[in-house]
Write an enzyme that holds these catalytic residues in place. Structure first.
Site, short mmCIF file in Angstrom:
data_model
loop_
_atom_site.label_atom_id
_atom_site.label_comp_id
_atom_site.label_asym_id
_atom_site.label_seq_id
_atom_site.Cartn_x
_atom_site.Cartn_y
_atom_site.Cartn_z
N CYS A 256 0.80 -1.23 0.00
CA CYS A 256 0.00 0.00 0.00
C CYS A 256 0.84 1.28 0.00
O CYS A 256 0.31 2.36 -0.24
CB CYS A 256 -0.93 0.02 1.21
SG CYS A 256 -1.61 -1.57 1.65
N HIS B 126 -4.48 7.99 4.85
CA HIS B 126 -4.51 6.61 4.33
C HIS B 126 -5.92 6.06 4.56
O HIS B 126 -6.50 5.47 3.68
CB HIS B 126 -3.47 5.78 5.06
CG HIS B 126 -3.29 4.39 4.53
ND1 HIS B 126 -3.00 4.12 3.21
CD2 HIS B 126 -3.36 3.19 5.15
CE1 HIS B 126 -2.91 2.81 3.04
NE2 HIS B 126 -3.11 2.22 4.19
N HIS C 11 -9.77 0.85 -1.72
CA HIS C 11 -8.34 0.78 -1.44
C HIS C 11 -7.67 0.19 -2.67
O HIS C 11 -7.87 -0.99 -2.98
CB HIS C 11 -8.11 -0.11 -0.22
CG HIS C 11 -6.72 -0.07 0.33
ND1 HIS C 11 -5.61 0.30 -0.41
CD2 HIS C 11 -6.24 -0.35 1.57
CE1 HIS C 11 -4.54 0.25 0.33
NE2 HIS C 11 -4.88 -0.15 1.54
#
Lengths: 426, 334
Positions: free
Chosen positions: A180, A318, A355
């Protein structure tokens, strides 16, 4: 110190192909999380995700998007070899094409160095079942099995091979595989190369497409995904949050030494001002709850930017919407920004676009250009009930008109790699 | 590089065992691959020897979450830190690694496939109902590339600037360059740089066979190696005076060259070119096969090994299966 300018941006997002559709989508305050259409996910416990709204990639469609003829030899060869069985390859090509065009680059720039964040290879389970007999994989049958050139799994660097073969990009690639955090680290690395004087031009960003049986299945088995099968699956910083929604797409930037950009009359969209990376060094399965390592990434970004915390006008979090990540990130922001943490507007776009894994950081940096381009900070879709454990000024769904001169974007990855990047308005 | 960088520690595990001693002289015949004997019987290569429990990474429970690359990387990170004596301040220690493709253990996959069949074909519906639940929930941690860096960092408590670069050679040279840049830019004062990988993976081997590199002479290997670097040191193991792409370094000429390439023909070409550039300098060859992301890092160990055998300066050159070459200049003294 060499200033790093952003002169090109290309986006493929769950809102569609192109930066315009991405920005329009963010301003709409809608969620792009919907029933999965690219494969039959009906029997999976989670069957909603934020896919790029192209269920099947067709050769002619892709060629047209890349301004190529359908019979273009490189396109035909890539198609025949099975390169587009991995959707992220197509997303990266389209995003790179848009960034290239926006930057006004030419054939003489084709040796541009590349710094790219890439997601996992795609396991092609269909291929395995063709050589699966009596409960075992018959490896001896594999060489003879009739399959495209790309078989069993797509190579990690397939995206780069495609950028070279189809778009003619020949520069040295650096491939960031930091989950990520990959996208943010790729952009930071590109900026670092320019600031060091190693190059005056870099193509950087990331691409990922994990919405496939094993990719989505793996996240389900980890317990990372929200069990809600609805557009409201992901609720960043909301006290009812229960997991992430998967997304896919790509964001590619052209970064350039600002002097070089001005000399050729390129339009500056923004600047990469600072960056920082750290590792939690904590646990495989969870982020550091105290946010200490993540806060150091933010502090490092501020230090390299030469800015105090109060200079930040916006934080793109995030903000995955998982039970553990959001409070840890809130802690990190407080540790790093001190008193300013209570007042700086914060939002996460993951409620809207999901995501994007390796591409998340790059797409979220692209979202930080929304205030520069259109004067609005994106909201946090599905953030309705603030969590006392996340004491931040988190925006609700609606985009907010706000002057942003410096924006911080955080990316905190599986495994504990943390990356923070600060952008500056043009 | 702006100025030389001190090597204050090194950790490695390769076909010769733990550490760097013997890396430059390792010479054995390739043996039948233990890891590939089920999927690809008859493949010969180089593998790490059996390790004692106290030599291995973490404990048994932790190792179950690790791919082979992650396991070997964790060992090399641990041992580099040990030799460097970096027991404190690890939250600021940087770590940049070249890592390979997904190295998930394949034992999970047959059960997933069995559960996903319908009329002998892969069925997404069957996968959703049965196949998905056949695999260990933590399987994904073996898949992720960056866990080849992260497992070692977690076990050692490393927290500084970092990078995981996909590598079939070139990315590991990038890891070293970025580690040095981190020191030069004061992102950290201590940094680890290395690579870890294993070519003994069924899917990787199938890919290599399809790409034709097996027929061109690739011999699978595995390992991990990590350098511990600082800007200044009183009595380092060595000084790095140059690192970069390609295989030529600036003068002065080294006392010895260590050369590694993924196939014999390429090795011969490189040796000829180096011989023209540095006539009369002894050339030592890597004989431990092709370890992909670990390959360049294992050659760095061989370079250190040569210094410890008495050479004052060594040029290390390696070219991986991705076609990217890199070089490193090591000196015992400045």
């Amino acid at each position: 110190m060499i200033t790093v300018a952003i002169t090109g941006l290309g986006v493929v997002s769950p809102f569609g192909i192109g930066t315009k559709s991405f920005f329009d989508g963010l301003l709409s305050a809608q969620s792009a999380v919907r029933p999965i259409a690219s494969f039959d996910a009906s029997r999976l416990p989670v069957n909603h995700a934020a896919e790029v709204p192209v269920p099947r990639i067709e050769a002619a469609w892709l060629a047209a998007g890349l301004r190529r003829k359908a019979e273009d030899p490189a396109m035909l060869q890539a198609w025949k070899a099975g390169w587009f069985r991995d959707r992220k390859v197509a997303w990266a090509l389209l995003a790179a094409q848009e960034a290239w065009e926006q930057a006004g680059l030419r054939d003489t720039d084709l040796e541009i160095p590349m710094s790219l964040g890439l997601g996992l290879e795609q396991a092609l389970l269909h291929d395995f079942t063709l050589i699966f007999e009596q409960g075992a994989i018959q490896w001896c049958a594999e060489p003879l099995a009739t399959l495209p050139t790309v078989r069993l799994r797509t190579p990690v660097d397939l995206t780069v091979r495609a950028l070279k073969a189809v778009l003619g990009l020949g520069g040295q690639p650096t491939l960031h595989v930091s989950a990520c955090a990959a996208g943010a680290l790729a952009v930071a690395h590109g900026a670092a190369l320019i600031r060091r004087g190693s190059t005056s031009l870099v193509l950087c960003g990331a691409t990922d497409a994990m919405i496939n049986p094993l990719g989505l299945g793996g996240m389900i088995r980890l317990g990372a995904t929200s069990p809600r099968n609805s557009p409201e699956a992901c609720r960043p910083f909301d006290r009812r949050r229960d997991g992430l929604a998967m997304g896919e797409g790509s964001a590619i930037f052209v970064l350039e030494a600002e002097g070089h950009a001005k000399a050729r009359g390129a339009r500056v969209l923004g600047r990469v001002r600072g960056w920082g990376s750290t590792q939690d060094g904590y646990r495989v399965t969870a982020p550091r709850p105290d946010g200490a390592a993540a806060s150091r990434a933010i502090r490092r970004a501020l230090d390299t930017a030469g800015l105090p915390p109060e200079a930040l006008d916006y934080v793109n979090a995030h903000g995955t919407g998982t039970p553990l990540n959001d409070p840890a990130e809130a802690q990190a922001i407080h540790l790093a920004l001190g008193d300013h943490a209570a007042s700086v507007p914060v939002s996460s776009i993951k409620g809207a676009v999901g995501h994007l894994m390796a591409a998340a950081g790059a797409l979220e940096l692209a979202a930080c250009l929304l205030p520069f381009e259109r004067g609005f900070i994106p909201g946090t879709v599905h953030h309705q009930q603030p969590d006392p454990d996340c004491p931040l000024r988190v925006l609700t769904a609606e985009a907010v008109r706000h002057d942003v001169h410096f924006a911080l974007s955080n990316s905190f990855g599986f495994g504990g790699q943390n990356a923070s990047v600060i952008l500056e308005a043009p | 590089m702006k100025r030389p960088v001190a090597v204050v520690g090194a950790g490695a595990v390769g076909p010769w065992g733990l550490g760097r001693r013997g890396a430059s002289t390792y010479h054995d015949v390739p043996r039948p691959s233990r890891q590939l004997h089920v999927s690809h019987p008859g493949v010969v290569g180089f593998e790490i020897p059996e390790l004692l429990p106290n030599q291995d990474a973490g404990d048994g429970r932790q190792r179950k979450l690790m791919s082979q690359g992650a396991r070997l990387g964790a060992i090399a990170i641990r041992d580099a830190l040990l030799e460097a004596r970096w027991t404190e301040g690890r939250e600021g220690t940087g770590c940049f690694m070249g890592v390979g493709a997904s190295g998930a253990h394949m034992e999970e996959l047959p059960a997933v496939l069995e559960g996903s069949l319908q009329d002998r074909r892969f069925s997404e519906a069957a996968f959703g109902e049965r196949g998905l639940y056949a695999c260990n929930p933590l399987f994904v941690f073996q898949l992720m590339h960056n866990f080849s860096l992260c497992h070692g960092a977690i076990l050692a408590g490393i927290g500084g600037p970092n990078g995981a670069y996909y590598s079939r050679g070139g990315g590991t040279w990038t890891a070293l360059e970025e580690a040095i840049a981190a020191l030069e830019e004061s992102s950290c004062s201590r940094v680890l740089a290395g690579g870890t990988d294993s070519a003994h993976h069924a899917v990787t081997w199938a890919e290599f066979r399809g790409e034709g590199v097996v027929d061109s002479g690739l011999v699978p290997s595995e390992g991990a190696a990590v350098l511990a670097l600082e800007r200044e040191a009183d009595a380092p193991l060595a000084w790095i005076t140059s690192v970069g792409g390609g295989f030529m370094a600036e003068p002065p000429a080294p006392d010895a060259i260590f050369l590694s390439a993924w196939n014999p023909t390429l090795l011969g070409s490189l040796e000829e070119a180096l011989g023209q550039h540095h006539p009369g300098i002894p050339v030592h060859h890597g004989r431990f096969g092709e370890a992909l992301a670990a390959g360049p890092a294992l050659t760095w160990m061989a370079g250190l090994d040569l210094l410890e055998q008495g050479y004052d300066s060594v040029l290390v050159v390696a070219q991986g299966v991705d076609g990217q070459a890199g070089h490193l200049c090591l000196r015992r003294h400045l």
